[in-house]
Design a protein around this motif. Sequence first.
Motif, short mmCIF file in Angstrom:
data_model
loop_
_atom_site.label_atom_id
_atom_site.label_comp_id
_atom_site.label_asym_id
_atom_site.label_seq_id
_atom_site.Cartn_x
_atom_site.Cartn_y
_atom_site.Cartn_z
N MET A 191 48.42 37.99 39.45
CA MET A 191 46.98 37.77 39.51
C MET A 191 46.38 38.42 40.75
O MET A 191 45.31 39.02 40.69
N THR A 192 47.06 38.33 41.88
CA THR A 192 46.51 38.91 43.11
C THR A 192 46.55 40.43 43.10
O THR A 192 45.81 41.06 43.86
N LYS A 193 47.39 41.02 42.27
CA LYS A 193 47.46 42.48 42.18
C LYS A 193 46.46 43.05 41.18
O LYS A 193 46.33 44.26 41.04
N ASN A 194 45.75 42.18 40.47
CA ASN A 194 44.78 42.61 39.46
C ASN A 194 43.53 43.16 40.15
O ASN A 194 42.81 42.44 40.83
N MET A 195 43.27 44.44 39.97
CA MET A 195 42.13 45.10 40.63
C MET A 195 40.79 44.57 40.12
O MET A 195 39.83 44.51 40.88
N ASN A 196 40.72 44.20 38.85
CA ASN A 196 39.47 43.64 38.32
C ASN A 196 39.12 42.33 38.99
O ASN A 196 37.96 42.06 39.30
N LEU A 197 40.12 41.50 39.21
CA LEU A 197 39.89 40.23 39.89
C LEU A 197 39.44 40.46 41.33
O LEU A 197 38.53 39.80 41.82
N GLN A 198 40.07 41.42 41.98
CA GLN A 198 39.69 41.74 43.35
C GLN A 198 38.26 42.26 43.42
O GLN A 198 37.53 41.96 44.36
N ALA A 199 37.86 43.04 42.42
CA ALA A 199 36.49 43.57 42.40
C ALA A 199 35.47 42.46 42.12
O ALA A 199 34.36 42.49 42.66
N GLN A 200 35.83 41.50 41.28
CA GLN A 200 34.91 40.40 40.96
C GLN A 200 34.72 39.46 42.14
O GLN A 200 33.67 38.86 42.29
N PHE A 201 35.76 39.29 42.94
CA PHE A 201 35.71 38.36 44.06
C PHE A 201 36.11 39.08 45.35
O PHE A 201 37.19 38.84 45.90
N PRO A 202 35.25 39.97 45.84
CA PRO A 202 35.63 40.76 47.02
C PRO A 202 35.75 39.94 48.30
O PRO A 202 36.45 40.35 49.23
N ASN A 203 35.11 38.78 48.37
CA ASN A 203 35.16 37.98 49.58
C ASN A 203 36.31 36.99 49.62
O ASN A 203 36.50 36.29 50.61
#
Length: 126
Positions: free
Chosen positions: A60-72
């Motif tokens: 889950m932490t390696k998912n780029m879409n998740l990182q883009a949705q929650f940048p903070n």
Amino acid sequence: AMTQIPVHMSLFVATRTMYPTYPDWKEGGALWFQDLSIGDPYYIWPTMSALTMIASGWAMTKNMNLQAQFPNVPMNLILYLTTAASLFVIPISSYFPVGLNIYVASNIISFLTQGWLLDNRQFRDM
């Protein structure tokens, strides 16, 4: 993702409560877990379940879409919290029937496989 929760919960409850109904669970095991209706005294299946939960948190932490949705949101914090929660679950899930721990581990592995396939560009282009 929210639509999976009722399905997952119903399968969890069904698996948790089905061993008294199906006496085969008392003799359907293998190796050290001969009786699927009792807890694992060696903590092997609870540990396997926890390891698959940690792998799920890592994916889950390696998912780029998740990182883009929650940048903070620091992804390392999510990984640490997932790991801590997974390790906390080991002594609790040791009281669950082995059949339930096998279900949890195989369910998380199937979710990881599904996520990996959906993230794979070659698979999506087929």
